[in-house]
Motif scaffolding. Structure first.
Motif, PDB file in Angstrom:
ATOM      1  N   GLU A   1     -10.542  -0.568   8.393  1.00 60.79           N
ATOM      2  CA  GLU A   1     -10.820   0.873   8.377  1.00 60.79           C
ATOM      3  C   GLU A   1     -10.528   1.488   7.016  1.00 60.79           C
ATOM      4  O   GLU A   1     -11.191   2.437   6.599  1.00 60.79           O
ATOM      5  N   ASP A   2      -9.538   0.936   6.322  1.00 53.81           N
ATOM      6  CA  ASP A   2      -9.151   1.467   5.012  1.00 53.81           C
ATOM      7  C   ASP A   2      -9.539   0.495   3.892  1.00 53.81           C
ATOM      8  O   ASP A   2      -8.923   0.458   2.845  1.00 53.81           O
ATOM      9  N   ARG A   3     -10.598  -0.265   4.135  1.00 52.28           N
ATOM     10  CA  ARG A   3     -10.961  -1.315   3.170  1.00 52.28           C
ATOM     11  C   ARG A   3     -11.313  -0.725   1.804  1.00 52.28           C
ATOM     12  O   ARG A   3     -11.161  -1.395   0.778  1.00 52.28           O
TER      13      ARG A   3
ATOM     14  N   ARG B   1       0.838  -1.206   0.000  1.00 53.45           N
ATOM     15  CA  ARG B   1       0.000   0.000   0.000  1.00 53.45           C
ATOM     16  C   ARG B   1       0.872   1.255   0.000  1.00 53.45           C
ATOM     17  O   ARG B   1       0.620   2.213  -0.762  1.00 53.45           O
TER      18      ARG B   1
ATOM     19  N   THR C   1      -6.962  -2.097  11.046  1.00 51.34           N
ATOM     20  CA  THR C   1      -6.450  -1.018  10.189  1.00 51.34           C
ATOM     21  C   THR C   1      -6.855  -1.255   8.737  1.00 51.34           C
ATOM     22  O   THR C   1      -7.285  -0.324   8.036  1.00 51.34           O
TER      23      THR C   1
ATOM     24  N   ARG D   1       0.470   9.069   6.054  1.00 49.76           N
ATOM     25  CA  ARG D   1      -0.236   8.193   7.005  1.00 49.76           C
ATOM     26  C   ARG D   1       0.116   6.720   6.783  1.00 49.76           C
ATOM     27  O   ARG D   1       0.397   5.985   7.736  1.00 49.76           O
ATOM     28  N   VAL D   2       0.101   6.262   5.521  1.00 50.93           N
ATOM     29  CA  VAL D   2       0.360   4.838   5.292  1.00 50.93           C
ATOM     30  C   VAL D   2       1.824   4.503   5.556  1.00 50.93           C
ATOM     31  O   VAL D   2       2.153   3.365   5.934  1.00 50.93           O
TER      32      VAL D   2
ATOM     33  N   ARG E   1      -2.253  11.049   2.643  1.00 54.65           N
ATOM     34  CA  ARG E   1      -2.378   9.587   2.663  1.00 54.65           C
ATOM     35  C   ARG E   1      -0.994   8.939   2.622  1.00 54.65           C
ATOM     36  O   ARG E   1      -0.740   7.948   3.333  1.00 54.65           O
TER      37      ARG E   1
ATOM     38  N   TRP F   1      -9.733   1.523   0.120  1.00 59.83           N
ATOM     39  CA  TRP F   1      -8.530   1.558  -0.716  1.00 59.83           C
ATOM     40  C   TRP F   1      -8.161   0.150  -1.154  1.00 59.83           C
ATOM     41  O   TRP F   1      -7.863  -0.087  -2.339  1.00 59.83           O
TER      42      TRP F   1
ATOM     43  N   SER G   1     -12.673  -9.199   2.326  1.00 56.42           N
ATOM     44  CA  SER G   1     -13.054  -8.063   3.161  1.00 56.42           C
ATOM     45  C   SER G   1     -14.010  -8.514   4.259  1.00 56.42           C
ATOM     46  O   SER G   1     -13.864  -8.133   5.428  1.00 56.42           O
TER      47      SER G   1
ATOM     48  N   ASP H   1       1.893   3.945   9.246  1.00 58.05           N
ATOM     49  CA  ASP H   1       1.261   2.648   9.534  1.00 58.05           C
ATOM     50  C   ASP H   1       2.264   1.507   9.373  1.00 58.05           C
ATOM     51  O   ASP H   1       2.323   0.582  10.188  1.00 58.05           O
TER      52      ASP H   1
END
Length: 640
Positions: A568-570, A491, A565, A527-528, A524, A572, A584, A531
């Protein structure tokens, strides 16, 4: 599943276990309880007195040079602040005095400043403040407007606030207690500006009166942290001796000649600023500790509070047995564990002093990113804990309301979080650009063909462990650590690659518009990236765990962090076809199952952080609620 609680606490205490134990022992003998119920003036006076008590323990001296009475333990000084989550006014005032004010003198000053000022700073004989932020410039430090103009005839600097936008704003310790300030100003000699430098400027006499030319006003009552006296400072042609300049990175000779070991003004500025990241690291750590305290209150309450009956029985159900309640708190607890281990790595990097410019740049990026993510997590989790405790969470005696008020500003001080994540992304793009420019024509073609995949990931010892796990995996299982690491890694690579392609469209005429239009993508990317770093820190911590059962439990906590996590970002992961709709759904089912498996250990897990017991005062978390519930059930049985 059993586990060794002592082993887990030792792992969480980490490298600075001795400091954590020292603070726990000291706090057992000193009453540092918060005084948020007092009026503003009384609260400030009370906090100052507590600061004096803290100074006597010797703990604040940890981060100062041994040659001047300290311990030279930078990491220990940061960790010691993390241990004050139950009195955040005291923590912030401590951070201002010994982290920002004292830390600036250590980092930017030279021996003449250290010898003269550090003993009094450590003992609190000299209360001070850190005057950087201005009304018109907060995040944009490079363009501060306060001036420090050198007068060679008097061999003095003239510190001046040229207009209202240059007023020093929101300065801790300024409104009431500070007698000296580290003032950041544009240094001017012979009509030439040499950029932002720091000077020591007295602002009050010993009686507490502002000195001539210094105008101080009170910022007034705030939403929280009212034990800290934030103020505004205006300088009207205030003169200080030439020696007041903190001259490690830039000096002025008696005749006004400027010299610096760093020729570039921009590089000099960022080098100076880079030495001051300890405050940012401390904010991240303290936000994490406040989150732990809130979770301990909410989980203990949830483990005692009962609501609604289970069909076929007379007993009401413990609230924490409801999946919905577990869903509120346990993923947040898992992320708190993950951030704790990432913070530990960050503090170690800060303490060990990076050996080169690139390592320093990565340290600053990591500090910016973790501060942003950890403080946002604190704000979100403390609110969730408040809601999870219902009306009881709204009562002042149960601490959550004050924790919420006191930590709210953490998202914007020591760097606005949005700006900090942009700094992280820019740092990643700089690495990207460095590798791009080192390639020849053929190498560049291959580089583009490989979609810049090698540009993001640092090749460190930690990465070697991660790479071994990924290479040894080969499984397509959501609970396989190799698959999880690949998801986070992939990601980040994809997001940064896309951002790089968008920003390549920039030229001199449209650079601002291109960057501004890509800000969602920039944030983004930051943030990633964080992560991934956080997950890798968690993996490294599990690797260090010696007890098999404790490691097995931590593996489940890590699974919950990863899968919640991704969940929450499914959007993307689905949009970019990294997971299927069926997978998912499987991830959601796995999160539910992990919550159920971790529920019996929830209170023990949060207690393992070892927050000093002085800070846990909420009646709903100290057994009073359980006693009340037991008494109610006994009464109900007697009536039947």
């Amino acid at each position: 599943m059993g586990f060794d609680a002592g082993e887990l606490t030792t792992l969480l205490d980490g490298r600075w276990k001795h400091v954590r134990d020292q603070v726990r022992e000291a706090l057992a003998d000193v009453d540092l309880a918060p005084a948020d119920d007092l009026d503003t003036e009384s609260h400030r006076a009370h906090t100052l007195e507590q600061l004096r008590q803290l100074a006597k323990t010797g703990i604040p001296a940890l981060g100062f040079p041994a040659a001047h009475g300290g311990s030279g333990d930078t990491g220990g000084s940061v960790v010691s602040l993390e241990m004050l989550p139950g009195n955040l006014s005291l923590m912030v005032k401590s951070g201002v005095q010994w982290g920002l004010f004292g830390g600036a003198v250590v980092a930017l000053g030279t021996e003449r400043h250290h010898e003269r000022y550090l003993p009094d700073i450590m003992s609190l004989e000299l209360p001070g403040c850190f005057a950087m932020t201005e009304t018109g410039h907060g995040s944009d430090v490079q363009n501060l407007r306060t001036t420090a103009t050198y007068d060679p005839e008097a061999q003095e600097f003239v510190v001046h606030t040229p207009h209202e936008a240059a007023r020093k704003e929101y300065i801790g310790n300024a409104a009431r207690d500070g007698r000296m300030a580290v003032v950041f100003a544009q240094l001017i000699t012979g009509g030439e500006s040499h950029g932002v430098h720091a000077l020591l400027v007295p602002i009050r006499d010993r009686a507490g009166n502002p000195l001539p030319g210094v105008q101080i006003t009170d910022c007034g009552r705030k939403a929280g942290l009212n034990g800290v006296d934030n103020g505004r400072i205006v300088f009207d042609q205030v003169r200080v001796p030439r020696e007041a300049l903190l001259n490690r990175y830039g000096d002025v000779a008696p005749d006004g000649t400027y010299s610096s070991p760093i020729a570039s003004k921009g590089k000099r500025f960022f080098t100076m600023l880079g030495t001051l990241i300890r405050g940012r690291v401390s904010v991240a750590g303290t936000a994490g500790s406040a989150t732990k305290l809130a979770l301990e209150i909410a989980l203990r309450y949830g483990d005692a509070r009962r609501q609604f009956g289970r069909p076929g029985t007379e007993d009401e159900v413990v609230v924490l047995d409801y999946l919905a309640h577990q869903r509120k708190l346990l993923p947040a607890l898992a992320k708190t564990f993950a951030l704790h281990f990432a913070q530990e790595e960050l503090v170690a990097s800060l303490h060990d002093v990076p050996g080169d410019e690139r390592a320093q740049r990565e340290l600053e990026s990591r500090a910016a990113g973790l501060k942003a993510i950890t403080t946002w997590h604190a704000t979100s989790t403390i609110q969730t804990c408040r809601e999870a405790c219902g009306g009881a969470g709204y009562l002042a005696e149960n601490q959550l309301a004050q924790l919420k008020a006191d930590t709210d500003v953490f998202t914007t001080f020591e760097g606005d979080n949005t700006v900090l994540l942009q700094l992280v992304a820019k740092g990643l793009l700089t690495n990207y650009k460095d590798q791009f420019e080192d390639l020849g024509t053929l190498g560049m073609a291959k580089f583009l063909a490989d979609q810049f995949v090698g540009a993001v990931v640092e090749r460190t010892a930690a990465r070697s462990l991660v790479q071994r796990i990924i290479d040894g995996s080969g499984k397509d299982d959501i609970l396989d650590r190799g698959w999880q690491l690949k998801m986070f890694d992939d990601r980040e690579r994809h997001v940064l690659d896309g951002l790089g392609r968008r920003l390549r469209k920039a030229n001199r005429s449209n650079a601002f518009e291109v960057f501004n239009n890509a800000q969602d993508h920039v944030l983004r990317a930051g943030r990633v990236h964080v992560d991934r770093l956080v997950l890798e820190a968690f993996v490294g911590a599990i690797e260090r765990c010696r007890d098999r059962e404790t490691a097995a439990l931590l593996n489940k906590v890590c699974d919950l962090y990863v899968l919640s996590t991704i969940e929450e970002d499914r959007g993307w992961f689905l949009e970019h076809e990294r997971i299927s709709p069926r997978r998912s759904k499987a991830i959601t089912e796995a999160v539910n199952e992990l919550c159920r498996q971790l529920r019996p250990h929830a209170v023990d897990l949060v207690a393992a952080f070892g927050i000093p017991r002085q800070w846990l005062t909420a009646p709903i978390a100290t057994g009073a609620e359980a006693d009340r519930q037991d008494a109610q059930r006994a009464h109900d049985r007697s009536q039947r």
